[in-house]
Design an enzyme around this catalytic site. Structure first.
Site, PDB file in Angstrom:
ATOM      1  N   GLY A   1     -12.334 -21.220  -1.696  1.00  0.00           N
ATOM      2  CA  GLY A   1     -13.405 -20.914  -2.363  1.00  0.00           C
ATOM      3  C   GLY A   1     -14.657 -20.986  -1.501  1.00  0.00           C
ATOM      4  O   GLY A   1     -15.923 -21.481  -1.876  1.00  0.00           O
TER       5      GLY A   1
ATOM      6  N   ASP B   1       0.121  -7.491   1.694  1.00  0.00           N
ATOM      7  CA  ASP B   1       0.482  -6.140   1.882  1.00  0.00           C
ATOM      8  C   ASP B   1       2.100  -5.951   1.665  1.00  0.00           C
ATOM      9  O   ASP B   1       2.564  -5.239   2.368  1.00  0.00           O
ATOM     10  CB  ASP B   1      -0.178  -5.449   3.097  1.00  0.00           C
ATOM     11  CG  ASP B   1      -0.056  -3.752   2.874  1.00  0.00           C
ATOM     12  OD1 ASP B   1      -0.110  -3.438   1.574  1.00  0.00           O
ATOM     13  OD2 ASP B   1       0.048  -3.255   3.940  1.00  0.00           O
TER      14      ASP B   1
ATOM     15  N   GLY C   1       3.636   6.369   8.319  1.00  0.00           N
ATOM     16  CA  GLY C   1       5.121   6.404   7.845  1.00  0.00           C
ATOM     17  C   GLY C   1       6.100   5.318   8.398  1.00  0.00           C
ATOM     18  O   GLY C   1       6.961   5.008   7.883  1.00  0.00           O
ATOM     19  N   ASN C   2       5.420   4.304   9.433  1.00  0.00           N
ATOM     20  CA  ASN C   2       6.125   3.160   9.898  1.00  0.00           C
ATOM     21  C   ASN C   2       5.787   2.131   8.793  1.00  0.00           C
ATOM     22  O   ASN C   2       6.490   1.070   8.872  1.00  0.00           O
ATOM     23  CB  ASN C   2       5.517   2.815  11.337  1.00  0.00           C
ATOM     24  CG  ASN C   2       6.201   3.589  12.340  1.00  0.00           C
ATOM     25  OD1 ASN C   2       5.767   4.245  13.139  1.00  0.00           O
ATOM     26  ND2 ASN C   2       7.494   3.214  12.517  1.00  0.00           N
ATOM     27  N   SER C   3       4.577   2.242   8.054  1.00  0.00           N
ATOM     28  CA  SER C   3       4.434   1.220   7.166  1.00  0.00           C
ATOM     29  C   SER C   3       5.570   0.760   6.201  1.00  0.00           C
ATOM     30  O   SER C   3       6.250   1.545   5.596  1.00  0.00           O
ATOM     31  CB  SER C   3       3.126   1.743   6.094  1.00  0.00           C
ATOM     32  OG  SER C   3       2.172   1.846   7.171  1.00  0.00           O
TER      33      SER C   3
ATOM     34  N   HIS D   1       0.848  -1.329  -0.060  1.00  0.00           N
ATOM     35  CA  HIS D   1       0.146   0.055  -0.136  1.00  0.00           C
ATOM     36  C   HIS D   1       0.953   1.256   0.065  1.00  0.00           C
ATOM     37  O   HIS D   1       0.314   2.172  -0.095  1.00  0.00           O
ATOM     38  CB  HIS D   1      -0.812  -0.181   1.118  1.00  0.00           C
ATOM     39  CG  HIS D   1      -0.439   0.420   2.527  1.00  0.00           C
ATOM     40  ND1 HIS D   1      -0.022  -0.512   3.615  1.00  0.00           N
ATOM     41  CD2 HIS D   1      -0.081   1.596   3.074  1.00  0.00           C
ATOM     42  CE1 HIS D   1       0.319   0.105   4.561  1.00  0.00           C
ATOM     43  NE2 HIS D   1       0.554   1.521   4.261  1.00  0.00           N
TER      44      HIS D   1
END
Length: 368
Positions: free
Chosen positions: A260, A131, A207-209, A101
């Site tokens: 599924g 992610d 900002g840590n991401s 992200h």
């Protein structure tokens, strides 16, 4: 800006310096005459405080943690072109791990190391469902060495450190413990959940991401991807990262196993409505047509408005002999122990009787 002759990196460096100066300017300067009882206003920068174990970990790791600057992305508030930022860490050679992200396929992505060096990058691969993303840096400082993923499964109470660039404040470290393991993290804007997530009370902010959550040996316990507020932060586990990132480096993508099905964890009400011997397992609430479980597992029907409890579907309690007490256990087992194309043995309750079914896993559909 063009008249000044500054390039983009120069402008950012000056902007950062100006930001620091603005913070420092919040207080009146402390001069020799204004400090009673102090014969000198000069701080001896060679006389360092003793620090702690956390200082040692920080110094061992920080050269390998980067600030990620993303240019040419759309500002979600204004719709105009803007820029984003996050964190990342050196993983293998010149490869840098961050969050999916944080980056963008059509954006220009630069890194800045703690020593001030800038480098351009190319995007190697992304995985929407964990992610995770991998960049390849054009330049790696000599002091920056790849961080290792922890091979030990984290435990609640284990001390950890979050290192990154919250709000653009480079080289920030916060301390905490592992607050929970094997979380299944629902997302607000994505119609699925992240699996095998580590929860921490170490302060995590925008900002840590993409930065590392490390143990006291400097090994990466998880890749920080969210802060929930109230002393709750989350990181994609090292176990998950160790499966996904090598594939992103090799092929640019990662295939996730897929049954599924829709499901719900069996609670007391579901157990009573289905005459189950105990409140454990997951009940199949939906079977996706054409996917792996179609024709293999049976879905429940929902009760009326006054009692919306799923009734009559298969209740899975074991896969390949491993207990599946809830949806977290199912998600973790599938992601860490299986791959698309593998056949698993599903033990379940069906119409009050134990039954076993063989199911060949498919691949989770592309999110794009």
């Amino acid at each position: 800006m063009n008249d000044s002759g500054l390039d983009r990196r120069g402008f950012l460096s000056l902007a950062a310096a100006g930001f620091g100066g603005a913070l420092a300017g919040c207080a009146e300067p402390r001069t020799e005459s204004s400090i009673e009882g102090n014969s000198s206003s000069q701080i001896d920068r060679d006389n360092l405080a003793e620090g702690s174990t956390y200082t040692d970990v920080y110094e061992a790791v920080i050269d390998s943690v980067t600030q990620v600057q993303v240019f040419g992305i759309e500002d979600p508030l204004t719709g105009e072109e803007g820029q984003g930022q996050g964190s990342g860490f050196l993983f293998d050679g010149s490869y840098v791990v961050t969050n999916e992200h944080v980056v963008s396929d059509d954006a220009e992505i630069d890194l800045q190391y703690i020593n001030g060096d800038w480098t351009s990058t190319r995007l190697v691969g992304t995985d929407f469902y964990t992610d995770l993303a991998v960049l390849e840096a054009d330049h790696v400082p000599e002091a920056a060495t790849p961080l290792s993923l922890s091979e030990a499964y984290p435990v609640v109470g284990q001390e950890v450190l979050a290192i990154g660039n919250p709000f653009g404040l480079e080289g920030t470290m916060t301390k905490g413990i592992v607050s929970g393991v094997d979380r299944t993290l629902d997302t607000r804007d994505r119609d699925f959940s992240y699996s095998n997530v580590v929860q921490t009370d170490a302060a995590v902010n925008p900002g840590n991401s993409g930065g590392p959550l490390v143990d006291l040996d400097g090994n990466v316990v998880g890749v920080i991807n969210a802060g929930g507020g109230d002393n709750i932060g989350f990181a994609i586990s090292a176990a998950m990262t160790s499966r996904v990132v090598p594939s992103l480096i090799e092929t640019g993508e990662y295939e996730h196993p897929y049954m599924g099905i829709g499901l719900a964890t069996v609670d007391r009400h579901i157990a009573e409505a289905n005459d189950l011997p105990e409140a454990t397992g997951i009940i199949v609430t939906h079977v996706e047509p054409g996917e792996a479980a179609d024709g293999v597992l049976e879905e429940a029907t929902m009760g009326g408005e006054s009692d919306p409890v799923p009734v009559g579907g298969d209740v899975i309690f074991e896969i390949d002999g491993e207990p599946i007490p809830d949806r977290h256990a199912l998600s973790t087992y599938l992601e860490l122990e299986t791959s698309p194309g593998e056949t698993i043995e599903v033990d379940c309750w069906r119409d009050g009787t134990e039954t076993a079914e063989s199911l060949t896993l498919g691949s989770r559909p592309s999110a794009q």
